[in-house]
Design a protein around this motif. Sequence first.
Motif, mmCIF file in Angstrom:
data_model
loop_
_atom_site.group_PDB
_atom_site.id
_atom_site.type_symbol
_atom_site.label_atom_id
_atom_site.label_comp_id
_atom_site.label_asym_id
_atom_site.label_seq_id
_atom_site.Cartn_x
_atom_site.Cartn_y
_atom_site.Cartn_z
ATOM 1 N N LYS A 8 62.527 24.525 -16.834
ATOM 2 C CA LYS A 8 62.037 23.253 -17.342
ATOM 3 C C LYS A 8 61.990 22.162 -16.265
ATOM 4 O O LYS A 8 60.981 21.467 -16.164
ATOM 5 N N GLN A 11 58.871 22.624 -14.116
ATOM 6 C CA GLN A 11 57.637 22.261 -14.821
ATOM 7 C C GLN A 11 57.495 20.736 -14.916
ATOM 8 O O GLN A 11 56.400 20.201 -14.745
ATOM 9 N N GLU A 12 58.603 20.074 -15.141
ATOM 10 C CA GLU A 12 58.559 18.611 -15.220
ATOM 11 C C GLU A 12 58.217 18.003 -13.859
ATOM 12 O O GLU A 12 57.436 17.048 -13.767
ATOM 13 N N LYS A 15 54.520 18.552 -13.278
ATOM 14 C CA LYS A 15 53.747 17.602 -14.092
ATOM 15 C C LYS A 15 53.801 16.209 -13.472
ATOM 16 O O LYS A 15 52.771 15.520 -13.382
ATOM 17 N N ALA A 16 54.960 15.789 -13.001
ATOM 18 C CA ALA A 16 55.097 14.467 -12.382
ATOM 19 C C ALA A 16 54.271 14.389 -11.096
ATOM 20 O O ALA A 16 53.598 13.382 -10.837
#
Length: 92
Positions: A8, A11-12, A15-16
Amino acid sequence: MFRRKAPKPTQEALKATHDELLSLKAQVERLMNEHVTPVLADAADRAEHVVANARELTDHQVRDVTTRVRAKPWLAMVIVAAIGYLAGRVMR
């Protein structure tokens, strides 16, 4: 072979990073539209005017020489012959 789902936090972070790149892209596009594009358009306009002025000057000079040659064709022939002779001597 087997693809595991990324953790996780990864993935964050992805995305950022993607969101930050999109934001930077938008900023660059805005700066290009506000600053660079108008300057380039102005430079193109100025170049177009310079070319038009040069073309007009050249046309005027051609008309002037044509008028002088038609007024005194023998003098023009003597001048051209002298230039040809001198150029031939220099080229040897």
